[in-house]
Design an enzyme around this catalytic site. Structure first.
Site, PDB file in Angstrom:
ATOM      1  N   ARG A 179      14.237   4.818   9.962  1.00  0.00           N
ATOM      2  CA  ARG A 179      13.837   4.856   8.538  1.00  0.00           C
ATOM      3  C   ARG A 179      14.052   3.486   7.891  1.00  0.00           C
ATOM      4  O   ARG A 179      13.407   3.138   6.906  1.00  0.00           O
ATOM      5  CB  ARG A 179      14.598   5.953   7.775  1.00  0.00           C
ATOM      6  N   TYR A 197      -8.141   1.015  -8.568  1.00  0.00           N
ATOM      7  CA  TYR A 197      -8.089   2.267  -7.809  1.00  0.00           C
ATOM      8  C   TYR A 197      -7.368   3.347  -8.633  1.00  0.00           C
ATOM      9  O   TYR A 197      -6.277   3.115  -9.155  1.00  0.00           O
ATOM     10  CB  TYR A 197      -7.369   2.020  -6.481  1.00  0.00           C
ATOM     11  N   ASP A 203      -3.703  -6.560  -5.183  1.00  0.00           N
ATOM     12  CA  ASP A 203      -4.105  -5.615  -4.139  1.00  0.00           C
ATOM     13  C   ASP A 203      -5.300  -6.239  -3.412  1.00  0.00           C
ATOM     14  O   ASP A 203      -6.367  -6.410  -3.995  1.00  0.00           O
ATOM     15  CB  ASP A 203      -4.472  -4.275  -4.803  1.00  0.00           C
ATOM     16  N   LYS A 235      -7.372   0.897   5.425  1.00  0.00           N
ATOM     17  CA  LYS A 235      -8.779   0.495   5.332  1.00  0.00           C
ATOM     18  C   LYS A 235      -9.118  -0.551   6.403  1.00  0.00           C
ATOM     19  O   LYS A 235      -9.039  -0.252   7.569  1.00  0.00           O
ATOM     20  CB  LYS A 235      -9.058  -0.013   3.919  1.00  0.00           C
TER      21      LYS A 235
HETATM   22  C1  LIG Z   1      -7.811  -0.680  -3.543  1.00  0.00           C
HETATM   23  C2  LIG Z   1      -6.925   0.386  -3.003  1.00  0.00           C
HETATM   24  N1  LIG Z   1      -5.584   0.226  -3.084  1.00  0.00           N
HETATM   25  C3  LIG Z   1      -4.733   1.157  -2.623  1.00  0.00           C
HETATM   26  C4  LIG Z   1      -5.199   2.327  -2.056  1.00  0.00           C
HETATM   27  C5  LIG Z   1      -4.209   3.368  -1.592  1.00  0.00           C
HETATM   28  O1  LIG Z   1      -4.077   3.313  -0.209  1.00  0.00           O
HETATM   29  P1  LIG Z   1      -3.688   4.584   0.696  1.00  0.00           P
HETATM   30  O2  LIG Z   1      -4.800   5.559   0.579  1.00  0.00           O
HETATM   31  O3  LIG Z   1      -3.522   3.975   2.053  1.00  0.00           O
HETATM   32  O4  LIG Z   1      -2.405   5.122   0.148  1.00  0.00           O
HETATM   33  C6  LIG Z   1      -6.577   2.528  -1.938  1.00  0.00           C
HETATM   34  C7  LIG Z   1      -7.089   3.772  -1.332  1.00  0.00           C
HETATM   35  O5  LIG Z   1      -8.272   4.046  -1.366  1.00  0.00           O
HETATM   36  C8  LIG Z   1      -7.465   1.542  -2.422  1.00  0.00           C
HETATM   37  O6  LIG Z   1      -8.800   1.693  -2.378  1.00  0.00           O
END
Ligand SMILES: Cc1ncc(COP(=O)(O)O)c(C=O)c1O
Length: 410
Positions: free
Chosen positions: A61, A115, A187, A212
């Protein structure tokens, strides 16, 4: 295996994990270490493994050899001092909001085109008296006034925004954030480190949904935080406390995905550009959003920041209402309807019902998400097949009457 000097991105990616894959077997693929715990020769070793700067491994962990190898790989690719890996992108983002020293009464200035789940997470901070101020990230004055007036300790944005694919002026925002002593968090999920490594531009912290492009095959949930050693120490403490660490098997799979990251993202970007140009010529499309198009308001900035590639996601407004748009999705045969992106297969998503379903109609309108918006993540299929699939769906719902689209023949 020692790396001879500064290697190119493609070489680093192809060799992902190989620096820890030698040893007795001289394997080229890194080892998978699923052990949850580790034994010690002495109590001094226990102390070293559990101390503030852990030497060795204590409990999975806290840290794990396969996860640590993946983190080293990603630190090279994001040009970070350190990377910390999580079980999802949201776990990574959560660790930043929790770990970066926000106190009751502080605020976070946030790009409004974002997001949806990140918005939901930010709304949870309200119970700790930390507020989120949403701003149009293209409006530098609005960002400055939010930073100035709202005791903002953190500025948060996406290098390519979800879902409208806006490209903020990262260089100007770095200066602005630092002038107001705010930590700038980016991000970088949509761009991937192939297009941009924001830390090289002065950004403080980079986060990723590695679910992704980084893992890339639709079979891993993972998240990353990249930054300085001090940032890593803070978010690692959240990870140990919350139990959000990535699993060893998922780290191993993600590392395998990384080996083809440059190839995949290059091909997906090339195909997305071709798709975007074609969509722009289709009479049944009202508007196309893609930073690679000359018509995109931040096209020149994107070309400069991303070195001539623009990512694998294209968004567009169909000429039709909500019902037509939903019927269009149902009519697709090759392109799947799913709530993710960056997979090897092409996927389409209707933001108001998926990634942004938590926004009410007024918020959707304020962000610019209309009733006929679709977000297409372009995969590795042939572009001709993808165009044909979109065109047959347009025929099926009656927004195109041209049986053989001339543009399909080019
Ligand atoms: C731009 C962006 N940031 C963060 C996330 C969150 O990632 P996760 O689905 O791996 O938790 C997503 C998910 O679609 C995303 O498109």
């Amino acid at each position: 295996m020692e790396h001879p000097g500064q290697l190119d991105f493609e070489t680093l990616a192809a060799h992902a994990g190989a620096h820890r894959a030698t040893g007795e077997t001289r394997a080229t693929s890194s080892a998978l270490s699923p052990s949850t715990t580790y034994t010690y020769d002495s109590i001094a070793d226990v102390h070293a493994a559990l101390g503030p700067d852990p030497q060795g491994f204590a409990y999975s962990r806290n840290s794990n050899p396969t996860v640590a190898t993946f983190e080293e790989v990603m630190a090279e690719l994001e040009d970070a001092e350190e990377v910390v890996a999580f079980g999802s992108g949201m776990a990574a983002i959560h660790s930043v909001f929790l770990g970066m020293g926000l106190e009751a009464g502080d605020s976070v200035t946030v790009a409004s085109d974002l997001y949806g789940a990140t918005r939901s997470l930010l709304s949870l901070l309200a119970s700790f008296d930390v507020s989120a101020h949403y701003v149009d990230i293209m409006d530098i004055r609005a960002v400055e006034s939010a930073l100035k007036n709202a005791r903002s300790r953190l500025l948060y944005l996406e290098s390519i925004s979800n879902p409208l694919l806006r490209v903020p002026d990262i260089k100007a925002l770095v200066k602005l954030a630092h002038r107001h002593r705010a930590v700038l968090v980016v991000d970088n999920t949509f761009a991937s480190p192939l297009l941009i490594r924001p830390l090289q531009h002065g950004v403080d912290v980079v986060v990723h949904s590695a679910t992704k492009y980084i893992a890339g095959h639709g079979d891993v949930m993972a998240g990353l935080v990249a930054g300085t050693a001090s940032t890593a120490r803070r978010v690692r403490a959240v990870r140990t406390g919350s139990g959000g660490i990535l699993s060893p098997f998922d780290a191993w799979l993600a590392m395998r995905g990384v080996k083809t990251l440059p190839l995949r993202v290059a091909r997906q970007s090339d195909s997305a550009l071709e798709m975007a140009q074609w969509l722009e010529s289709c009479p049944w499309i009202r508007r196309v959003y893609y930073p690679g198009l000359a018509s995109h308001p931040q096209h020149e900035r994107a070309a400069e920041l991303f070195g001539g590639r623009f990512g694998g996601v294209v968004a567009f407004d169909l000429s039709g209402n909500r019902e037509t748009t939903l019927a269009f999705i149902d009519s697709l045969r090759i392109i799947g309807s799913a709530t993710t992106l960056g997979d090897v297969v092409s996927l389409v998503l209707y933001p108001p019902l998926s990634s942004h379903r938590m926004l009410d109609p007024n918020e959707l309108q304020a962000v610019g998400i209309g009733d006929s918006l679709l977000r297409l993540s372009v995969g590795l299929e042939s572009v001709r097949d993808l165009k044909a699939d979109l065109h047959q769906a347009a025929l099926a719902v009656g927004i195109s009457q041209t049986e053989t689209a001339a543009s399909l023949l080019t």
